[in-house]
Design an enzyme around this catalytic site. Structure first.
Site, PDB file in Angstrom:
ATOM      1  N   GLU A 435     -88.383 -33.574 -57.796  1.00 36.42           N
ATOM      2  CA  GLU A 435     -87.536 -34.365 -58.721  1.00 36.42           C
ATOM      3  C   GLU A 435     -88.292 -34.642 -60.025  1.00 36.42           C
ATOM      4  O   GLU A 435     -88.207 -35.729 -60.594  1.00 36.42           O
ATOM      5  CB  GLU A 435     -87.118 -35.667 -58.016  1.00 36.42           C
ATOM      6  CG  GLU A 435     -85.866 -36.321 -58.555  1.00 36.42           C
ATOM      7  CD  GLU A 435     -84.637 -35.442 -58.471  1.00 36.42           C
ATOM      8  OE1 GLU A 435     -84.107 -35.110 -59.534  1.00 36.42           O
ATOM      9  OE2 GLU A 435     -84.220 -35.058 -57.363  1.00 36.42           O
TER      10      GLU A 435
HETATM   11  C1  LIG Z   1     -90.533 -29.853 -50.083  1.00 37.79           C
HETATM   12  C2  LIG Z   1     -89.893 -29.546 -51.395  1.00 37.79           C
HETATM   13  C3  LIG Z   1     -88.557 -29.849 -51.588  1.00 37.79           C
HETATM   14  C4  LIG Z   1     -87.941 -29.532 -52.803  1.00 37.79           C
HETATM   15  N1  LIG Z   1     -86.585 -29.753 -52.954  1.00 37.79           N
HETATM   16  C5  LIG Z   1     -85.955 -29.220 -54.032  1.00 37.79           C
HETATM   17  C6  LIG Z   1     -84.519 -29.202 -54.114  1.00 37.79           C
HETATM   18  O1  LIG Z   1     -83.822 -29.723 -53.235  1.00 37.79           O
HETATM   19  N2  LIG Z   1     -83.946 -28.600 -55.177  1.00 37.79           N
HETATM   20  C7  LIG Z   1     -84.674 -28.010 -56.157  1.00 37.79           C
HETATM   21  O2  LIG Z   1     -84.089 -27.455 -57.076  1.00 37.79           O
HETATM   22  N3  LIG Z   1     -86.034 -28.014 -56.129  1.00 37.79           N
HETATM   23  C8  LIG Z   1     -86.675 -28.593 -55.091  1.00 37.79           C
HETATM   24  N4  LIG Z   1     -88.051 -28.573 -55.023  1.00 37.79           N
HETATM   25  C9  LIG Z   1     -88.803 -28.002 -56.126  1.00 37.79           C
HETATM   26  C10 LIG Z   1     -89.552 -29.050 -56.933  1.00 37.79           C
HETATM   27  O3  LIG Z   1     -88.645 -29.855 -57.640  1.00 37.79           O
HETATM   28  C11 LIG Z   1     -90.543 -28.287 -57.837  1.00 37.79           C
HETATM   29  O4  LIG Z   1     -91.562 -27.779 -56.998  1.00 37.79           O
HETATM   30  C12 LIG Z   1     -91.095 -29.175 -58.930  1.00 37.79           C
HETATM   31  O5  LIG Z   1     -90.087 -29.466 -59.861  1.00 37.79           O
HETATM   32  C13 LIG Z   1     -92.260 -28.518 -59.681  1.00 37.79           C
HETATM   33  O6  LIG Z   1     -91.971 -27.204 -60.025  1.00 37.79           O
HETATM   34  P1  LIG Z   1     -93.005 -26.042 -59.676  1.00 37.79           P
HETATM   35  O7  LIG Z   1     -93.321 -26.161 -58.231  1.00 37.79           O
HETATM   36  O8  LIG Z   1     -92.447 -24.758 -60.138  1.00 37.79           O
HETATM   37  O9  LIG Z   1     -94.295 -26.410 -60.489  1.00 37.79           O
HETATM   38  P2  LIG Z   1     -94.627 -26.033 -62.028  1.00 37.79           P
HETATM   39  O10 LIG Z   1     -93.425 -26.256 -62.873  1.00 37.79           O
HETATM   40  O11 LIG Z   1     -95.249 -24.707 -62.048  1.00 37.79           O
HETATM   41  O12 LIG Z   1     -95.692 -27.148 -62.383  1.00 37.79           O
HETATM   42  C14 LIG Z   1     -97.012 -27.133 -61.824  1.00 37.79           C
HETATM   43  C15 LIG Z   1     -97.768 -28.367 -62.273  1.00 37.79           C
HETATM   44  O13 LIG Z   1     -97.901 -28.350 -63.697  1.00 37.79           O
HETATM   45  C16 LIG Z   1     -97.418 -29.554 -64.260  1.00 37.79           C
HETATM   46  N5  LIG Z   1     -96.690 -29.267 -65.505  1.00 37.79           N
HETATM   47  C17 LIG Z   1     -95.771 -28.309 -65.727  1.00 37.79           C
HETATM   48  N6  LIG Z   1     -95.337 -28.379 -66.989  1.00 37.79           N
HETATM   49  C18 LIG Z   1     -95.983 -29.392 -67.588  1.00 37.79           C
HETATM   50  C19 LIG Z   1     -95.972 -29.966 -68.889  1.00 37.79           C
HETATM   51  N7  LIG Z   1     -95.197 -29.503 -69.842  1.00 37.79           N
HETATM   52  N8  LIG Z   1     -96.797 -31.021 -69.116  1.00 37.79           N
HETATM   53  C20 LIG Z   1     -97.580 -31.520 -68.151  1.00 37.79           C
HETATM   54  N9  LIG Z   1     -97.634 -31.014 -66.910  1.00 37.79           N
HETATM   55  C21 LIG Z   1     -96.846 -29.964 -66.629  1.00 37.79           C
HETATM   56  C22 LIG Z   1     -96.478 -30.162 -63.242  1.00 37.79           C
HETATM   57  O14 LIG Z   1     -96.487 -31.567 -63.342  1.00 37.79           O
HETATM   58  C23 LIG Z   1     -97.061 -29.685 -61.930  1.00 37.79           C
HETATM   59  O15 LIG Z   1     -98.013 -30.615 -61.472  1.00 37.79           O
HETATM   60  C24 LIG Z   1     -88.697 -28.940 -53.839  1.00 37.79           C
HETATM   61  C25 LIG Z   1     -90.052 -28.669 -53.645  1.00 37.79           C
HETATM   62  C26 LIG Z   1     -90.647 -28.934 -52.441  1.00 37.79           C
HETATM   63  C27 LIG Z   1     -92.094 -28.564 -52.243  1.00 37.79           C
END
Ligand SMILES: Cc1cc2nc3c(=O)[nH]c(=O)nc-3n(C[C@H](O)[C@H](O)[C@H](O)COP(=O)(O)OP(=O)(O)OC[C@H]3O[C@@H](n4cnc5c(N)ncnc54)[C@H](O)[C@@H]3O)c2cc1C
Length: 586
Positions: A435
């Site tokens: 989220e």
């Molecule tokens: C158990 C689980 C349940 C989930 N449920 C859902 C769901 O129901 N629906 C859904 O759509 N998604 C869901 N997700 C996905 C989740 O919302 C994403 O994993 C999350 O938004 C982060 O995206 P990412 O994993 O691609 O990380 P990335 O976007 O690759 O980010 C990696 C890290 O870099 C940081 N970062 C990225 N961009 C920036 C920036 N501009 N400035 C500072 N820091 C930054 C982030 O804070 C993070 O710590 C779920 C994930 C998990 C593990």
């Protein structure tokens, strides 16, 4: 393992003695008299303690299984889900026009604090339904509302939110899932979504997926994303289930925690979907449900800290190890209980002060959602938009930290699974990530919310704290222990905001390098403000509960709130120490 004890007395205190909910000028709050909320929260607490909590470890141990395209939820989850749905809990604060009970969102959140504490993974199966309901309710056509909402409100069907793809999570502008317009007005959805919570399961006969996708020819980036409703089973005109739609669960993820909730890879292969709201405005539609959804995740962080603290406090009173430094307190037994040791007390006080302060914070924040949604108060909307990243980021970062502290209390028994402390740590961790990961919450707070509407919401917050301090300064019992520390912390927050305004314009890296510190600084001031308000209310009572409130509040103000000074110093050090090294140096 200790049983979950619903914090009914504390909820009652916050709702009625601190917030004085029934007197708030918000439509529907006049129904929130003590008797009514006691009855509702009492039943919600029983459900949490007797039905949901006993399945928490079961869900963790068994996890979900994918068998021939069907995901099997852990034993007992289906019966518990049915008990929640038939009890009307899913629609507690939803529109009566679709079968909901129309109660304030704040009350629903109070219920949520207990249900998420008792069993976070199970609670998510209907928590996400709530978010999808909001998107359809706000942006769907009359026909879409009539088709989907009654069955979501009753819990007969559940729902999901599909944003994330393998190559994009935070940066949704990179999203690739396609939505091809069809002659009959529907769309054929093709693409892969990952990490979809409750994406597939056997708790409900149909699952309503809300999916973000691109209509070909639309603008690139986030401006070309649309929102679609894509059900697992198509629905006949009479509301009965039709053929299976072109979507499937390709895999369920192995993960650190929330094993009882299915985290699915969802494949859409020309699945039939219908546009919700306007084309290319999908992200905006999805974001309208974000305030509530992010608050709900903040509640998860708080709830896991509450559940973990309950285990730790029982354990610390039972476990005999060592002697009190001031002399044996339990001379007839071979040793004193852990709780006699000051460092154990320190940790328990950290946890207790966070849980009770956080509980008040989130319920107070919800009053602004209600003031906006039920009363059309634009100022309230500004404040809740400002506070949302703080609730989400601070309560989940700190909530996780508190589960680790609780685990530590149990020593090696916290690391093994028998007492359940390890599960709270593992379950709490995800709330910091999904989220909107907490780094992105901090970015949202500093980059967007702080300067929103010419800074009016943040100024309104400062003014509110200032007025509270001024109005209560004559109360000697509050002054040194509560008001003076709150004033100092609030000054730190103002100085940090000023630093961003002055240097952030010149050097955006300076603002963003301090963003997580700012989020935490803000969170501490919010909890300090809540503790000052709770202390004021506690002065009106005189039983053990009120004495404990005052002592816990004094602890927060003396031991936790001074963290604002450190956060301010870090913020004021600017970008240089953070950005000094080139990327190759890491
Ligand atoms: C158990 C689980 C349940 C989930 N449920 C859902 C769901 O129901 N629906 C859904 O759509 N998604 C869901 N997700 C996905 C989740 O919302 C994403 O994993 C999350 O938004 C982060 O995206 P990412 O994993 O691609 O990380 P990335 O976007 O690759 O980010 C990696 C890290 O870099 C940081 N970062 C990225 N961009 C920036 C920036 N501009 N400035 C500072 N820091 C930054 C982030 O804070 C993070 O710590 C779920 C994930 C998990 C593990």
């Amino acid at each position: 393992m200790a049983a979950y004890a619903p914090p009914l007395r504390d909820l009652d205190f916050v709702l009625h003695d601190v917030l004085r909910a029934a007197e708030m000028p918000i439509p529907g709050y006049d129904e929130l008299d003590r008797e009514t909320t006691r009855a509702i929260l009492g039943e919600a607490g029983k459900l949490a303690r007797d039905v949901l909590a006993p399945l928490n470890a079961v869900g963790d141990r068994e996890g979900c299984r994918l068998e021939n395209g069907v995901v099997r939820a852990p034993s007992g989850f289906k019966a518990a889900y049915d008990a929640v749905a038939t009890g009307g809990w899913i629609g507690l604060d939803l529109d009566p026009a679709y079968g909901g009970q129309g109660m304030p969102h704040m009350l629903n959140t109070a219920v949520g604090t207990m249900h998420a504490a008792a069993n976070m993974a199970l609670n998510m199966y209907w928590g996400l339904t709530h978010g999808a309901y909001n998107a359809i309710h706000e942006h769907g056509s009359a026909e879409q509302k009539a088709t989907w909402l009654p069955k979501l409100v009753s819990g007969e069907w559940s729902a999901t939110m599909n944003l994330t793809e393998p190559h994009c999570g935070t940066d949704l502008g990179l999203l690739r899932t396609r939505a091809e317009p069809q002659a009959d007005g529907s769309y054929a959805i093709t693409g892969q979504k990952i990490f979809i919570s409750s994406g597939e399961h056997d708790l409900t006969p149909n699952i309503v997926h809300l999916v973000l996708a691109r209509i070909p020819g639309g603008p690139a980036g986030v401006k070309g994303i649309s929102l679609f409703v894509v059900p697992k089973f198509l629905v006949h005109d009479d509301g009965g289930l039709g053929p299976r739609n072109g979507l499937s669960c390709g895999k369920i993820e192995e993960k650190m925690g929330i094993h009882g909730n299915s985290t699915c890879v969802m494949n859409y292969d020309g699945a039939i979907g219908w546009l919700v709201g306007e084309p290319h405005k999908g992200l905006r539609a999805m974001f309208t449900m974000m305030n509530e959804a992010r608050l709900a995740v903040g509640v998860q962080g708080l709830a896991q800290a509450d559940a973990a603290y309950q285990v730790a406090s029982v354990y610390a009173r039972d476990r005999l190890q060592g002697r009190a430094v001031t002399g044996a307190e339990n001379p007839e037994r071979p040793a004193d209980p852990l709780i006699v040791h000051p460092d154990v007390r320190r940790s328990l006080m950290d946890q207790k002060a966070f849980v009770e302060g956080g509980r008040a914070f989130v319920l107070w924040a919800c009053t602004y959602i209600d003031a906006h949604q039920r009363g059309g108060d634009a100022g309230a909307n500004g404040l809740i938009s400002l506070l949302t990243p703080v609730v989400k980021g601070f309560l989940t970062d700190k909530g996780f930290e508190m589960t680790v502290q609780a685990q530590q209390m149990l020593g090696g028994h916290g690391y093994i699974e028998e007492w359940g402390a390890s599960q709270f740590v593992r379950d709490a961790r995800i709330a910091m990530i999904y989220e909107g990961a907490n780094g992105v919450q901090a970015l949202d707070l500093v980059g967007r919310k702080l300067g929103a509407d010419g800074g009016k919401p943040v100024m309104a917050f400062f003014e509110m704290v200032k007025v509270f301090i001024r109005e209560n300064e004559g109360e000697e019992r509050l002054k040194a222990g509560f008001l003076d520390p709150l004033k100092a912390a609030s000054k730190d927050l103002q100085a940090a905001a000023m630093f961003f305004m002055q240097s952030g314009m010149k050097d955006p890296n300076a603002a963003l390098a301090g963003s997580t510190d700012f989020l935490h600084l803000f969170g501490h001031v919010c909890l300090g403000y809540m503790w000052a308000r709770m202390a004021k209310a506690a002065l009106e009572g005189s039983d053990d509960f009120h004495h404990a409130k005052l002592a816990t509040g004094r602890y927060y103000m003396a031991r936790c709130l001074p963290a604002t000074t450190l956060h301010l110093a870090r913020i004021q050090s600017g970008a240089e120490p953070v950005m000094a090294l080139p990327a190759e140096a890491f």
